[in-house]
Motif scaffolding. Structure first.
Motif, PDB file in Angstrom:
ATOM      1  N   ILE A   1      39.657  52.200  36.324  1.00 26.92           N
ATOM      2  CA  ILE A   1      40.811  51.713  35.567  1.00 26.92           C
ATOM      3  C   ILE A   1      41.849  51.217  36.574  1.00 26.92           C
ATOM      4  N   GLN A   2      42.209  49.959  36.436  1.00 28.21           N
ATOM      5  CA  GLN A   2      43.230  49.380  37.309  1.00 28.21           C
ATOM      6  C   GLN A   2      44.343  48.793  36.455  1.00 28.21           C
ATOM      7  N   ILE A   3      45.569  49.097  36.845  1.00 29.11           N
ATOM      8  CA  ILE A   3      46.750  48.521  36.198  1.00 29.11           C
ATOM      9  C   ILE A   3      47.575  47.848  37.287  1.00 29.11           C
ATOM     10  N   VAL A   4      47.897  46.589  37.073  1.00 33.12           N
ATOM     11  CA  VAL A   4      48.796  45.855  37.963  1.00 33.12           C
ATOM     12  C   VAL A   4      50.045  45.550  37.147  1.00 33.12           C
ATOM     13  N   ASP A   5      51.147  46.152  37.540  1.00 34.31           N
ATOM     14  CA  ASP A   5      52.414  46.021  36.818  1.00 34.31           C
ATOM     15  C   ASP A   5      53.394  45.309  37.739  1.00 34.31           C
ATOM     16  N   SER A   6      53.502  43.987  37.586  1.00 29.07           N
ATOM     17  CA  SER A   6      54.264  43.178  38.523  1.00 29.07           C
ATOM     18  C   SER A   6      55.471  42.518  37.860  1.00 29.07           C
ATOM     19  N   VAL A   7      56.652  42.935  38.279  1.00 33.87           N
ATOM     20  CA  VAL A   7      57.878  42.289  37.825  1.00 33.87           C
ATOM     21  C   VAL A   7      57.945  40.893  38.433  1.00 33.87           C
ATOM     22  N   GLU A   8      57.580  40.790  39.696  1.00 33.97           N
ATOM     23  CA  GLU A   8      57.629  39.516  40.418  1.00 33.97           C
ATOM     24  C   GLU A   8      56.789  38.432  39.743  1.00 33.97           C
ATOM     25  N   ASN A   9      55.600  38.799  39.276  1.00 40.73           N
ATOM     26  CA  ASN A   9      54.704  37.843  38.621  1.00 40.73           C
ATOM     27  C   ASN A   9      54.816  37.863  37.098  1.00 40.73           C
ATOM     28  N   ASN A  10      55.641  38.776  36.565  1.00 38.19           N
ATOM     29  CA  ASN A  10      55.892  38.889  35.131  1.00 38.19           C
ATOM     30  C   ASN A  10      54.621  39.170  34.321  1.00 38.19           C
ATOM     31  N   ILE A  11      53.763  40.051  34.875  1.00 36.30           N
ATOM     32  CA  ILE A  11      52.504  40.374  34.196  1.00 36.30           C
ATOM     33  C   ILE A  11      52.215  41.871  34.245  1.00 36.30           C
ATOM     34  N   ILE A  12      51.421  42.281  33.295  1.00 34.19           N
ATOM     35  CA  ILE A  12      50.735  43.569  33.353  1.00 34.19           C
ATOM     36  C   ILE A  12      49.266  43.239  33.151  1.00 34.19           C
ATOM     37  N   ASP A  13      48.471  43.465  34.183  1.00 35.87           N
ATOM     38  CA  ASP A  13      47.028  43.264  34.105  1.00 35.87           C
ATOM     39  C   ASP A  13      46.357  44.621  34.040  1.00 35.87           C
ATOM     40  N   ILE A  14      45.426  44.764  33.125  1.00 38.33           N
ATOM     41  CA  ILE A  14      44.684  46.005  32.958  1.00 38.33           C
ATOM     42  C   ILE A  14      43.201  45.670  33.015  1.00 38.33           C
ATOM     43  N   SER A  15      42.467  46.424  33.821  1.00 35.86           N
ATOM     44  CA  SER A  15      41.021  46.260  33.914  1.00 35.86           C
ATOM     45  C   SER A  15      40.368  47.622  33.739  1.00 35.86           C
ATOM     46  N   ILE A  16      39.387  47.682  32.865  1.00 39.20           N
ATOM     47  CA  ILE A  16      38.626  48.911  32.644  1.00 39.20           C
ATOM     48  C   ILE A  16      37.155  48.539  32.788  1.00 39.20           C
ATOM     49  N   LYS A  17      36.529  49.054  33.850  1.00 37.53           N
ATOM     50  CA  LYS A  17      35.132  48.750  34.147  1.00 37.53           C
ATOM     51  C   LYS A  17      34.318  50.034  34.060  1.00 37.53           C
ATOM     52  N   ASP A  18      33.091  49.895  33.579  1.00 39.83           N
ATOM     53  CA  ASP A  18      32.205  51.054  33.569  1.00 39.83           C
ATOM     54  C   ASP A  18      30.792  50.648  33.937  1.00 39.83           C
ATOM     55  N   ASN A  19      29.960  51.642  34.185  1.00 42.10           N
ATOM     56  CA  ASN A  19      28.545  51.403  34.470  1.00 42.10           C
ATOM     57  C   ASN A  19      27.672  51.942  33.336  1.00 42.10           C
ATOM     58  N   GLY A  20      28.201  51.868  32.111  1.00 41.34           N
ATOM     59  CA  GLY A  20      27.479  52.371  30.941  1.00 41.34           C
ATOM     60  C   GLY A  20      26.364  51.443  30.495  1.00 41.34           C
ATOM     61  N   HIS A  21      25.931  51.629  29.259  1.00 41.82           N
ATOM     62  CA  HIS A  21      24.805  50.880  28.710  1.00 41.82           C
ATOM     63  C   HIS A  21      25.037  49.381  28.657  1.00 41.82           C
ATOM     64  N   GLY A  22      26.280  48.959  28.520  1.00 46.33           N
ATOM     65  CA  GLY A  22      26.569  47.537  28.418  1.00 46.33           C
ATOM     66  C   GLY A  22      26.235  46.986  27.046  1.00 46.33           C
ATOM     67  N   MET A  23      26.559  45.720  26.856  1.00 42.44           N
ATOM     68  CA  MET A  23      26.339  45.060  25.568  1.00 42.44           C
ATOM     69  C   MET A  23      25.718  43.694  25.808  1.00 42.44           C
ATOM     70  N   ASP A  24      24.947  43.234  24.826  1.00 40.14           N
ATOM     71  CA  ASP A  24      24.439  41.872  24.906  1.00 40.14           C
ATOM     72  C   ASP A  24      25.549  40.908  24.469  1.00 40.14           C
ATOM     73  N   LYS A  25      25.320  39.624  24.680  1.00 40.10           N
ATOM     74  CA  LYS A  25      26.335  38.603  24.397  1.00 40.10           C
ATOM     75  C   LYS A  25      26.772  38.627  22.929  1.00 40.10           C
ATOM     76  N   GLU A  26      25.828  38.824  22.025  1.00 40.11           N
ATOM     77  CA  GLU A  26      26.132  38.854  20.595  1.00 40.11           C
ATOM     78  C   GLU A  26      27.073  40.019  20.252  1.00 40.11           C
ATOM     79  N   THR A  27      26.817  41.172  20.826  1.00 38.85           N
ATOM     80  CA  THR A  27      27.661  42.340  20.563  1.00 38.85           C
ATOM     81  C   THR A  27      29.056  42.143  21.151  1.00 38.85           C
ATOM     82  N   VAL A  28      29.143  41.549  22.335  1.00 35.52           N
ATOM     83  CA  VAL A  28      30.455  41.269  22.948  1.00 35.52           C
ATOM     84  C   VAL A  28      31.288  40.406  22.006  1.00 35.52           C
ATOM     85  N   GLU A  29      30.667  39.420  21.392  1.00 36.80           N
ATOM     86  CA  GLU A  29      31.389  38.555  20.459  1.00 36.80           C
ATOM     87  C   GLU A  29      31.814  39.303  19.202  1.00 36.80           C
ATOM     88  N   LYS A  30      31.020  40.279  18.783  1.00 39.58           N
ATOM     89  CA  LYS A  30      31.322  41.033  17.564  1.00 39.58           C
ATOM     90  C   LYS A  30      32.437  42.067  17.757  1.00 39.58           C
TER      91      LYS A  30
END
Length: 177
Positions: A25-54
């Motif tokens: 889990i990464q959070i980038v909280d930047s006043v200078e760039n006026n953004i909050i970026d959040i990334s959550i990555k895992d090594n779980g089962h994953g999803m196929d393209k159709e499920t990602v769209e759903k």
């Protein structure tokens, strides 16, 4: 959900349900760039393209206890209301990466909420999962790796009450430095 920490908790619980052994889990909280970026990555089962769209559809869920799945659709909607976005990349048997951007000074940007409690709750949820948590601001970068902590603790479980209390203080101190 009106707190980003609760959205992060929801997405990370999806990772737990996908049998991830590592969640980053990464959070980038930047006043200078006026953004909050959040990334959550895992090594779980994953999803196929159709499920990602759903998964961005609130009336789609893989859970059998209810017929709606609002976590990802609401997170996406909240991000887009600020001028940001939500992206999901996933591969079967490799894991999933959810990336979200919020424009920080937008009136619709939710508050961060209690990220300390979110991280401790996740660690308590399953002691076998390793977490890497990174919180970056314009002036600091805090990184916590539970694998390193578990190595230091040896036979003492990371879910022991005394360890969890210490973890709360450790994360709080790291976020203010």
């Amino acid at each position: 959900m009106d707190e980003l920490a609760l959205n992060i908790l929801d997405i990370a619980y999806n990772s737990i349900r996908a049998h991830a052994s590592m969640i980053y889990i990464q959070i980038v909280d930047s006043v200078e760039n006026n953004i909050i970026d959040i990334s959550i990555k895992d090594n779980g089962h994953g999803m196929d393209k159709e499920t990602v769209e759903k998964v961005i559809d609130p009336f789609y869920t893989t859970r059998t206890t209810r017929k709606v799945g609002l976590g990802i659709p609401l997170f996406k909607q909240n991000a887009e209301l600020t001028g940001g976005y939500l992206k999901i990349n996933s591969q079967i048997n490799e894991g999933t990466n959810v990336e979200v951007r919020f424009i920080k000074n937008n009136i619709d940007t939710p508050v961060m909420g209690n990220i300390v409690e979110t991280m401790v709750t996740l660690i308590q949820a399953n002691e076998d999962i390793d977490y890497e948590f990174e919180y970056k601001t314009d002036n600091s970068d805090f990184i916590m790796k539970t694998k390193d902590m578990k190595d230091i603790l040896g036979d003492v479980k990371i879910t022991e009450p005394e360890v969890l209390l210490w973890l709360k203080d450790y994360i709080k101190e790291g976020l203010v430095s």
